[in-house]
Design a protein around this motif. Sequence first.
Motif, PDB file in Angstrom:
ATOM      1  N   ILE A  39      30.198  43.922  48.817  1.00 54.13           N
ATOM      2  CA  ILE A  39      31.344  43.862  49.718  1.00 54.13           C
ATOM      3  C   ILE A  39      32.058  45.206  49.666  1.00 54.13           C
ATOM      4  CG2 ILE A  39      33.463  42.611  50.290  1.00 54.13           C
ATOM      5  CD1 ILE A  39      32.297  40.259  48.607  1.00 54.13           C
ATOM      6  N   ALA A  40      32.253  45.807  50.823  1.00 46.95           N
ATOM      7  CA  ALA A  40      32.827  47.149  50.893  1.00 46.95           C
ATOM      8  C   ALA A  40      34.342  47.116  50.711  1.00 46.95           C
ATOM      9  CB  ALA A  40      32.482  47.788  52.241  1.00 46.95           C
ATOM     10  N   PRO A  41      34.942  48.222  50.276  1.00 51.22           N
ATOM     11  CA  PRO A  41      36.401  48.295  50.161  1.00 51.22           C
ATOM     12  C   PRO A  41      37.070  48.000  51.507  1.00 51.22           C
ATOM     13  CG  PRO A  41      35.388  50.164  49.062  1.00 51.22           C
ATOM     14  CD  PRO A  41      34.294  49.464  49.803  1.00 51.22           C
ATOM     15  N   GLY A  42      38.050  47.113  51.509  1.00 52.17           N
ATOM     16  CA  GLY A  42      38.781  46.782  52.721  1.00 52.17           C
ATOM     17  C   GLY A  42      38.061  45.856  53.672  1.00 52.17           C
ATOM     18  N   MET A  56      48.161  48.664  47.536  1.00 52.60           N
ATOM     19  CA  MET A  56      46.942  49.253  46.990  1.00 52.60           C
ATOM     20  C   MET A  56      45.783  48.968  47.940  1.00 52.60           C
ATOM     21  SD  MET A  56      45.045  48.419  43.346  1.00 52.60           S
ATOM     22  CE  MET A  56      46.439  49.013  42.389  1.00 52.60           C
ATOM     23  N   PRO A  57      45.007  49.993  48.279  1.00 60.26           N
ATOM     24  CA  PRO A  57      43.869  49.762  49.181  1.00 60.26           C
ATOM     25  C   PRO A  57      42.805  48.917  48.510  1.00 60.26           C
ATOM     26  CG  PRO A  57      43.836  51.992  48.299  1.00 60.26           C
ATOM     27  CD  PRO A  57      45.149  51.406  47.888  1.00 60.26           C
ATOM     28  N   GLY A  58      41.965  48.293  49.341  1.00 62.18           N
ATOM     29  CA  GLY A  58      40.926  47.430  48.823  1.00 62.18           C
ATOM     30  C   GLY A  58      39.863  48.179  48.052  1.00 62.18           C
ATOM     31  N   VAL A  59      39.125  47.442  47.231  1.00 65.36           N
ATOM     32  CA  VAL A  59      38.061  48.022  46.418  1.00 65.36           C
ATOM     33  C   VAL A  59      36.759  47.254  46.683  1.00 65.36           C
ATOM     34  CG1 VAL A  59      39.651  48.803  44.625  1.00 65.36           C
ATOM     35  CG2 VAL A  59      38.622  46.527  44.454  1.00 65.36           C
ATOM     36  N   SER A  60      35.669  47.807  46.185  1.00 67.01           N
ATOM     37  CA  SER A  60      34.360  47.181  46.379  1.00 67.01           C
ATOM     38  C   SER A  60      34.170  46.011  45.417  1.00 67.01           C
ATOM     39  CB  SER A  60      33.250  48.213  46.167  1.00 67.01           C
ATOM     40  OG  SER A  60      33.275  48.696  44.835  1.00 67.01           O
ATOM     41  N   ILE A  61      33.298  45.095  45.834  1.00 66.11           N
ATOM     42  CA  ILE A  61      32.890  43.971  44.983  1.00 66.11           C
ATOM     43  C   ILE A  61      31.369  43.908  45.004  1.00 66.11           C
ATOM     44  CG2 ILE A  61      32.953  41.465  44.651  1.00 66.11           C
ATOM     45  CD1 ILE A  61      35.621  41.438  46.154  1.00 66.11           C
ATOM     46  N   HIS A  62      30.769  43.767  43.827  1.00 68.94           N
ATOM     47  CA  HIS A  62      29.318  43.638  43.736  1.00 68.94           C
ATOM     48  C   HIS A  62      28.990  42.386  42.926  1.00 68.94           C
ATOM     49  CE1 HIS A  62      28.892  47.662  45.376  1.00 68.94           C
ATOM     50  NE2 HIS A  62      29.745  48.100  44.457  1.00 68.94           N
ATOM     51  N   ILE A  63      28.271  41.483  43.544  1.00 69.27           N
ATOM     52  CA  ILE A  63      27.790  40.272  42.872  1.00 69.27           C
ATOM     53  C   ILE A  63      26.281  40.422  42.744  1.00 69.27           C
ATOM     54  CG2 ILE A  63      27.615  37.756  43.016  1.00 69.27           C
ATOM     55  CD1 ILE A  63      30.091  37.817  44.819  1.00 69.27           C
ATOM     56  N   ASP A  64      25.787  40.500  41.508  1.00 71.17           N
ATOM     57  CA  ASP A  64      24.368  40.799  41.271  1.00 71.17           C
ATOM     58  C   ASP A  64      23.663  39.620  40.610  1.00 71.17           C
ATOM     59  OD1 ASP A  64      24.643  43.420  42.256  1.00 71.17           O
ATOM     60  OD2 ASP A  64      25.389  44.120  40.315  1.00 71.17           O
ATOM     61  N   ASN A  65      22.803  38.945  41.382  1.00 70.79           N
ATOM     62  CA  ASN A  65      21.941  37.877  40.869  1.00 70.79           C
ATOM     63  C   ASN A  65      22.706  36.841  40.050  1.00 70.79           C
ATOM     64  OD1 ASN A  65      19.398  38.900  41.892  1.00 70.79           O
ATOM     65  ND2 ASN A  65      19.624  40.542  40.395  1.00 70.79           N
ATOM     66  N   VAL A 121      42.146  43.039  45.802  1.00 69.20           N
ATOM     67  CA  VAL A 121      41.257  41.971  46.263  1.00 69.20           C
ATOM     68  C   VAL A 121      42.069  40.697  46.460  1.00 69.20           C
ATOM     69  CG1 VAL A 121      39.304  40.482  45.666  1.00 69.20           C
ATOM     70  CG2 VAL A 121      39.217  42.929  45.127  1.00 69.20           C
ATOM     71  N   LEU A 122      41.828  40.032  47.597  1.00 65.33           N
ATOM     72  CA  LEU A 122      42.478  38.761  47.886  1.00 65.33           C
ATOM     73  C   LEU A 122      41.401  37.710  48.128  1.00 65.33           C
ATOM     74  CD1 LEU A 122      45.059  37.107  48.531  1.00 65.33           C
ATOM     75  CD2 LEU A 122      44.817  37.833  50.904  1.00 65.33           C
ATOM     76  N   LEU A 123      41.438  36.627  47.365  1.00 63.19           N
ATOM     77  CA  LEU A 123      40.507  35.523  47.520  1.00 63.19           C
ATOM     78  C   LEU A 123      41.226  34.360  48.191  1.00 63.19           C
ATOM     79  CD1 LEU A 123      38.905  35.573  43.936  1.00 63.19           C
ATOM     80  CD2 LEU A 123      38.244  36.897  45.963  1.00 63.19           C
ATOM     81  N   MET A 124      40.580  33.767  49.208  1.00 62.23           N
ATOM     82  CA  MET A 124      41.215  32.700  49.976  1.00 62.23           C
ATOM     83  C   MET A 124      40.259  31.516  50.074  1.00 62.23           C
ATOM     84  SD  MET A 124      43.047  34.988  52.984  1.00 62.23           S
ATOM     85  CE  MET A 124      44.471  33.926  53.129  1.00 62.23           C
ATOM     86  N   ASP A 125      40.679  30.376  49.518  1.00 59.60           N
ATOM     87  CA  ASP A 125      39.825  29.193  49.465  1.00 59.60           C
ATOM     88  C   ASP A 125      40.288  28.167  50.499  1.00 59.60           C
ATOM     89  OD1 ASP A 125      37.928  27.376  48.747  1.00 59.60           O
ATOM     90  OD2 ASP A 125      38.794  26.875  46.804  1.00 59.60           O
ATOM     91  N   GLU A 126      39.647  28.180  51.663  1.00 68.73           N
ATOM     92  CA  GLU A 126      39.982  27.283  52.784  1.00 68.73           C
ATOM     93  C   GLU A 126      41.495  27.194  52.982  1.00 68.73           C
ATOM     94  OE1 GLU A 126      37.556  24.493  54.120  1.00 68.73           O
ATOM     95  OE2 GLU A 126      36.011  24.590  52.595  1.00 68.73           O
ATOM     96  N   PRO A 127      42.178  28.335  53.137  1.00 66.53           N
ATOM     97  CA  PRO A 127      43.647  28.336  53.150  1.00 66.53           C
ATOM     98  C   PRO A 127      44.266  27.659  54.364  1.00 66.53           C
ATOM     99  CG  PRO A 127      42.818  30.474  53.809  1.00 66.53           C
ATOM    100  CD  PRO A 127      41.624  29.683  53.353  1.00 66.53           C
TER     101      PRO A 127
END
Length: 358
Positions: A28-31, A1-10, A156-162
């Motif tokens: 954050i833009a898709p991909g 599945m292609p990436g999607v956008s992420i919006h973090i607002d305030n 979406v893939l989240l990576m915490d100091e991998p």
Amino acid sequence: MPGVSIHIDNVTKRYGTVSVIRDVSLDIAPGEFLSLLGPSGSGKSTILMSLAGFTHPTKGVIRIDERDVTDLAPRSRNIGMVFQQYALFPHMTVEQNIAFPLLQRGMAKSEIGNRIEAITKLVGLVGLEKRPAPNLSGGQQQRVALARALVFQPPVLLMDEPLGALDKKMREHLQVEIKEIQRVTGTTVVFVTHDQSEALGMSDRLAVLNHGTVEQIGTPEELYDAPANAFVADFIGEANILSGTLVGWSDERCAIRIADGSVVEGTPIGNFPLQSETPVELVVRPRSIKLDQPKEGSLCGQVLSSSYFGESVSVRIKLAGGSEVTAKEPPTLRRVAGENLSVSWSYQNARVFQQKGE
């Protein structure tokens, strides 16, 4: 599945009266491969845990693919996650670890087999499918964790100091592999690290955090060549920072008196009062400093050390006022401890900021 956008607002997260992050906004833009970079306690992991759903913001909104996920449980967000400590199931084999999220989603065995075959090829685990997870090297375990996070094709893939637990050579090798895998899959990646070289080498953009706020967001080139303030300049790459006060200025250059009484020049950045005695910080990269034989009226210092790094030599110099600067020179030039030299730079290559708190 292609990436999607992420919006973090305030987004703000408080624990009692302490704000761990304050009014953070990111698009954050898709991909896109975005790294959250900053020192310990800057809020990087809190942002990541908020995206994953393990931490709930005190205020603000998080949208993934334009869907409000602020109050959704982690399992409802369809997000892959990779941790520093791998978090593999020790009683399972490689393929059993990778298959786990597919089984949880009720996928047919035939499809699970196809997915595992494809992902083990992608991450370089072919031939290790039957091996127990504890019998793998650190790099192999991290590949399993990556495969498990990607096998259900999250957008979406989240990576915490991998890569934090790996040695330098393996870390650099996996940096290249992860970036290539992200390019192939098109997944949107949010990557947390405190290692600026890692972030510079892997990211499309970086967000530099400090005390829970975003100091600057931009491409690696933008943050390195045009830092918004002295903190970003110091955190992204090497930087010499000299404190002083304004003694002269124009639209594109200003003069600063530093600790030893010498006057040096740089380019003023940001909207701050160009007036006499304004406290400022001048930032100049080691590569922009020129060393020469002492000249009358020039800024001078004494060589403290000269360290050879193959492609360059790093020369540490103590100025008359006690400040230290570092210059980068070609490896053919070797300086001797105790040698007196003049220190100079072009004003276009030095950025001047108002001191924080002023």
